[in-house]
Design an enzyme around this catalytic site. Structure first.
Site, mmCIF file in Angstrom:
data_model
loop_
_atom_site.group_PDB
_atom_site.id
_atom_site.type_symbol
_atom_site.label_atom_id
_atom_site.label_comp_id
_atom_site.label_asym_id
_atom_site.label_seq_id
_atom_site.Cartn_x
_atom_site.Cartn_y
_atom_site.Cartn_z
ATOM 1 N N HIS A 333 0.837 -1.205 0.000
ATOM 2 C CA HIS A 333 0.000 0.000 0.000
ATOM 3 C C HIS A 333 0.875 1.260 0.000
ATOM 4 C CE1 HIS A 333 -3.671 2.311 1.347
ATOM 5 N NE2 HIS A 333 -2.709 3.138 1.768
ATOM 6 N N GLU A 334 1.795 1.333 0.935
ATOM 7 C CA GLU A 334 2.637 2.534 1.037
ATOM 8 C C GLU A 334 3.549 2.665 -0.183
ATOM 9 O OE1 GLU A 334 1.705 4.568 3.115
ATOM 10 O OE2 GLU A 334 0.517 3.182 4.331
ATOM 11 N N HIS A 337 1.758 4.585 -2.898
ATOM 12 C CA HIS A 337 1.878 6.033 -2.723
ATOM 13 C C HIS A 337 3.235 6.523 -3.201
ATOM 14 C CE1 HIS A 337 -1.820 6.849 -0.654
ATOM 15 N NE2 HIS A 337 -1.534 6.097 0.402
ATOM 16 N N HIS A 465 -6.051 10.521 12.203
ATOM 17 C CA HIS A 465 -6.279 10.800 10.789
ATOM 18 C C HIS A 465 -7.048 12.102 10.592
ATOM 19 C CE1 HIS A 465 -4.937 6.744 9.951
ATOM 20 N NE2 HIS A 465 -5.173 6.890 8.669
ATOM 21 N N ILE A 466 -8.084 12.323 11.381
ATOM 22 C CA ILE A 466 -8.939 13.484 11.132
ATOM 23 C C ILE A 466 -8.656 14.652 12.071
ATOM 24 C CG2 ILE A 466 -10.746 11.961 10.239
ATOM 25 C CD1 ILE A 466 -12.404 12.596 12.738
ATOM 26 N N PHE A 467 -7.966 14.414 13.180
ATOM 27 C CA PHE A 467 -7.694 15.509 14.108
ATOM 28 C C PHE A 467 -6.228 15.914 14.152
ATOM 29 C CE2 PHE A 467 -11.581 13.575 16.109
ATOM 30 C CZ PHE A 467 -12.429 14.611 15.738
ATOM 31 N N ALA A 468 -5.358 15.142 13.527
ATOM 32 C CA ALA A 468 -3.939 15.506 13.514
ATOM 33 C C ALA A 468 -3.283 15.164 12.187
ATOM 34 C CB ALA A 468 -3.206 14.801 14.654
ATOM 35 N N GLY A 470 -4.280 14.610 7.643
ATOM 36 C CA GLY A 470 -4.875 15.302 6.503
ATOM 37 C C GLY A 470 -6.258 14.844 6.121
ATOM 38 N N TYR A 471 -6.924 14.064 6.970
ATOM 39 C CA TYR A 471 -8.188 13.448 6.570
ATOM 40 C C TYR A 471 -9.410 14.088 7.218
ATOM 41 C CZ TYR A 471 -5.781 9.797 4.006
ATOM 42 O OH TYR A 471 -5.018 9.126 3.083
#
Length: 607
Positions: A333-334, A337, A465-468, A470-471
């Protein structure tokens, strides 16, 4: 940002405060994870836990002063770091230990000095204020301005997947409960029981024990096979370049990517878990991007450099890192990217590689690469016993493929839940109005989970992911991009995975479109150039065995399923010009993997 005066001043203040809160959030998660340590001294308490995990726990105990600790006799020190925590939840027969570690995990960073609850409310309030300053009704609407989706189309996709997955998830839960009862389990099934009994069912149904597979997935062999896929599909060569660049830890590797015999890019690989200094998860980020502007003297462009970070089990007692199959999928997966970052042909730095790609399309190449773990030719290029060299037994491969969709409905619902919560908090939740973020989470769970949620669950306090990351208002991107990636892999299935020439031709086309064009072309257009049509949700549902049963005589396999495409609309088409590529570029400060080695700007690509 087109603001002036007090509005501009306030916007900058918000950005600075959000950066501080993001760092504080991450530090709290890391500190809370490090704070829990469970020393076990009795053999009876670790029954069922695999030898590899016990070896890691003994190694951790030795680091903490228990010099005589061994995998066989203990003592064993367990932590909430994933390679330590998950084997206990999945294999440990000691229900009390599973319960303790599960409850400690879901309550991380939710109390005391490390409590992230107030940080979340502050982050949500500041993001809402930021969105209003910029003329958007909510932060979710602001987030969608740089994505393929709109808020309605993102929610429509999630609802389509929820409806498709819920019956399968309900069936999954019923089967696990029935199996546990058959095996003599008489208690009410709790969340800390699910991984354990699900794994026992998977073993019984497919005769597949993940620990039996580890010896066939040694990291050096997996890398060899993964680099072979890159050569086969994209005609690039990857060679070790250790020593040519400084590294932040002795375990970090450095590689060079060659195209047509010439250097094309470089990347670092930091594969192993280091709980004391490295946050959990896996991600890829850029070190530098390809750029004509910053080309060194005598060169046409500055070559791109990436780094890939994982948290898999390290080498133990002289053995190489022996990976779970999920860890194999993660490194593929990585690598996907990293390939998009490194194989870019765009020379304008602000639109090259992973830059300027709509966030809900950026997971396409990473999820695409995961599919190759199930390709027989690819798997057998690296699945060899690390001691004997014997290939993975054929029956193991067949079981792996058969188990691919095991509990796929449950896994789909889990991701849908995270995505819906994320969008709802950033679109409709107002902090300080009486309802807590946890109450909102539980309310949403009634529709998105088939098992009653745990009222003590404080997972949001660790939802980096969503608070620290980019998501924020973008976690749905995983599912959106999964539609794209499943459909992209379908192109290879259609030409025949055993048809080598056709596979290579299709791979070159994927390289020259999806991997090469970066943020210089709108992602829907990129996809259409590769696939010659718009994407369909059909392949994703097919790969997850979630398609409804079709009457006899339906569409033959190999053609696009007759499932309507929902939501494939580009909100802000990106022009081909360099100027527009600059306009929609957005980045944020990378948090240090080890706390010190990296402080440049980059975009996270996280699992």
């Amino acid at each position: 940002v087109g603001l002036e005066g007090e509005a501009k001043k306030r916007y900058n203040e918000i950005q600075q405060e959000l950066a501080k809160l993001s760092t504080k959030f991450s530090n709290n998660v890391l500190d809370a994870t490090k704070a829990y340590k469970k020393l076990v001294t009795e053999k009876s308490e670790v029954e069922g836990i695999p030898a590899s995990a016990l070896g890691g726990a003994a190694q951790q105990a030795r680091k903490e002063g228990h010099e005589a600790a061994t995998a066989e006799e203990g003592p064993w020190l367990f932590t909430l770091d994933f390679p330590s925590y998950m084997p206990v939840l999945t294999h440990g027969k000691n229900r009390a230990l599973r319960q303790e570690m599960y409850q400690q995990n879901i309550k991380r960073a939710s109390s005391g000095e490390q409590d992230n609850s107030p940080n979340i409310e502050s982050i949500l309030a500041l993001k809402q204020e930021k969105a209003k300053l910029l003329g958007f009704s909510s932060f979710a609407e602001l987030s969608m301005a740089s994505k393929m989706a709109t808020l309605p189309t993102a929610e429509a996709l999630l609802e389509e997947l929820r409806v498709a997955a819920r019956p399968a998830a309900e069936k999954d839960l019923a089967e696990v409960k029935a199996f546990a009862i058959e095996q003599g389990f008489t208690e009410e099934l709790k969340w800390w029981d699910m991984s354990f009994w699900s794994e026992r069912l998977r073993e019984a149904r497919y005769n597949l024990n993940e620990e039996e597979l580890r010896p066939y997935f040694a990291l050096p062999q997996v890398l060899e096979g993964m680099f072979g896929v890159a050569k086969r599909l994209f005609d690039v060569e990857i060679v070790a370049a250790d020593g040519q660049a400084p590294v932040w830890n002795a375990d970090v590797r450095f590689f060079q990517v060659k195209k047509a015999g010439k250097p094309k890019a470089y990347f670092y690989l930091d594969p192993y878990s280091r709980p004391a200094e490295k946050r959990g998860g896996a991600w890829m980020a850029e070190v530098v991007g390809q750029s004509k502007l910053f080309a060194p003297a005598g060169a046409r462009v500055r070559l791109p450099v990436a780094h890939m970070v994982c948290n898999q089990s390290p080498p133990i007692d002289g053995k190489p890192s022996l990976m779970t199959f999920r860890e194999v999928e993660t490194v593929f997966h990585e690598f996907g990217h990293a390939l998009q970052h490194m194989l870019t042909e765009v020379e304008e730095g602000m639109a090259s590689g992973i830059r300027n790609i709509e966030w809900d399309a950026v997971e396409l190449p990473s999820q695409f690469m995961e599919n190759w773990c199930y390709d027989e030719k690819t798997l057998y290029s690296f699945a060899r016993h690390y001691e004997t060299g014997e290939p993975l037994p054929a029956e193991f491969f067949q079981r792996l493929k058969a188990a691919k969709t095991f509990r796929s409905g449950s896994m789909m619902m889990r991701q849908v839940h995270f995505s819906v919560v994320d969008l709802d908090l950033h679109a409709r939740f107002t902090p300080g109005q009486g309802e807590s973020i946890f109450e909102r989470d539980l309310k949403i769970a009634k529709a998105t989970l088939v098992m009653a949620p745990n009222p003590e669950d404080r997972f949001l306090c660790c939802f980096s992911h969503i608070f620290a990351g980019g998501y924020s208002a973008g976690y749905f991107s995983y599912k959106w991009a999964e539609v794209l990636s499943a459909d992209a892999f379908g192109a290879f299935e259609e030409v025949g995975l055993d048809q080598e020439e056709a596979v290579q031709q299709t791979g070159r086309r994927f390289r020259d479109t999806v991997l090469a064009l970066g943020g210089s072309v709108a992602p829907l257009e990129v996809f259409k150039r590769f696939r010659s049509r718009e994407p369909s949700t059909g392949p994703l549902l097919k790969h997850n065995d979630l398609l409804p049963q079709q009457p006899e005589g339906r569409q033959p396999e190999g053609r696009q399923p007759e499932i309507p495409v929902k939501g494939w609309a580009i909100r802000h088409p990106i022009c081909e010009s360099k100027a527009s590529a600059f306009q929609l570029s957005w980045q944020w400060l990378v948090q240090a993997v080890s706390g010190s080695y990296l402080s440049s700007q980059a975009r996270y690509m996280m699992v």
